[in-house]
Scaffold this active site. Structure first.
Site, mmCIF file in Angstrom:
data_model
loop_
_atom_site.group_PDB
_atom_site.id
_atom_site.type_symbol
_atom_site.label_atom_id
_atom_site.label_comp_id
_atom_site.label_asym_id
_atom_site.label_seq_id
_atom_site.Cartn_x
_atom_site.Cartn_y
_atom_site.Cartn_z
ATOM 1 N N HIS A 157 0.831 -1.205 0.000
ATOM 2 C CA HIS A 157 0.000 0.000 0.000
ATOM 3 C C HIS A 157 0.866 1.255 0.000
ATOM 4 C CE1 HIS A 157 -3.203 -2.797 1.188
ATOM 5 N NE2 HIS A 157 -4.051 -1.859 0.763
ATOM 6 N N LYS A 161 -0.875 4.949 4.615
ATOM 7 C CA LYS A 161 -1.809 4.030 5.279
ATOM 8 C C LYS A 161 -1.420 3.864 6.743
ATOM 9 C CE LYS A 161 -3.926 -0.535 4.761
ATOM 10 N NZ LYS A 161 -5.276 -0.036 5.007
#
Ligand code: NAP
Length: 268
Positions: A157, A161
């Site tokens: 990701h 995040k």
């Protein structure tokens, strides 16, 4: 008879997912943005927020004030675990159906939301991943886990995040654990010479989290067997990939009277 417009509040409208959700609502017949919740822009209109469609919908700095002022059917939340938890509870206690993409909830949180949903008779949908392709990946991984005991998950990701591992990776591991013969993977005498090298663990399976700028949301599940490996991979390369799932969840939640966890449970 014309279908009724679904009146929607978005929490986190300036965020990466929240802003995409505002655009989805703007482009969808039958959806109406009635307000947004954004702690930094109380009293403005959504049209005043940079980069968002020019929609005349009031912005409130908290959900309680917002619910006191506008009538809505659905709350869509893409914020952070703490705010998402408070918003989901408040929505259900006020007779509004939450559609929640925020990740980082515990099993206990979901149980509590489920209880509140039953109590209020209002539907709720919580999905760790709204991309249909990611949900298919989970299903394929579950199918394969019947045949392979050895499997590792690598999720990747963007570096903004907050939670790791991703909700999708944990859900994938849990779905595989339902059918996979339990096994502690790796060598029985394996030792980490650097802590964390083998990642997190669910039922003996390992999850590795990569965080880099430039990434959106990606997951690979690698199975290993006798003289073979099998890889299943999904890549969300833009946040638009989540929007068909969000749209389906909004359309579905207004007809529910219980909580549904996971997009896979409304896809079919
Ligand atoms: P983001 O870009 O950081 O956006 C989060 C937004 O929420 C920010 O604009 C933040 O505002 C706002 N916010 C925080 N607390 C709030 C509150 N109490 N009231 C109103 N707004 C609040 O993050 P993102 O990438 O959009 O992700 C949001 C969440 O969705 C994360 O949990 C992420 O893991 C999850 N996610 C889920 C999916 C899925 O398919 N289910 C897909 C992608 C991401 P400030 O700027 O003022 O802090």
């Amino acid at each position: 008879m014309a279908e009724q417009t679904i009146r929607i509040i978005v929490a986190g409208p300036r965020g990466k997912m929240g802003s995409e959700t505002v655009r989805l609502i703007d482009e969808t017949d039958g959806f109406e943005l009635v307000a947004a919740v954004d702690s930094k822009n109380d009293g403005k209109q959504v049209a005043d927020l940079e980069g968002l469609p020019s929609l005349e919908a009031p912005v409130y700095d908290d959900l309680e004030n917002c619910l006191g002022a506008v009538q809505a059917d659905v709350l869509i939340d893409f914020t952070n675990p703490e705010s998402g938890r408070a918003h989901t509870e408040m929505a259900l206690k006020n007779g509004i159906s939450p559609v929640v993409g925020t990740s980082g909830f515990t099993e206990k949180d979901v149980e509590e939301f489920s209880r509140l949903s039953e109590e209020s008779g209002k539907g709720a949908i919580i999905a760790p991943n709204f991309a249909p392709g990611a949900v298919l990946l989970m299903k394929f991984a579950r199918m394969a886990a019947k045949f392979y005991q050895d499997v590792e998950i690598i999720e990747q990701h963007h570096d903004r995040k907050l939670d790791a591992p991703s909700g999708t990776a944990v859900k994938t591991a849990e779905m595989m654990a339902q059918v996979r013969e339990s096994k502690q993977q790796g060598h029985p005498e394996e030792q980490e010479t650097l802590e964390g090298a083998r990642g997190a663990e669910v039922d003996g399976m390992h999850i590795h989290s990569v965080r880099l700028p430039g990434l959106v949301a990606h997951q690979e599940v690698i199975f290993g067997g006798e003289s073979e490996t099998l890889k299943i991979r999904h890549d969300s390369i833009h946040r638009k990939s989540f929007m068909s799932g969000v749209k389906l969840a909004v359309e579905t939640v207004v007809g529910l009277d219980m909580l549904v966890y996971g997009l896979e449970n409304i896809l079919e």
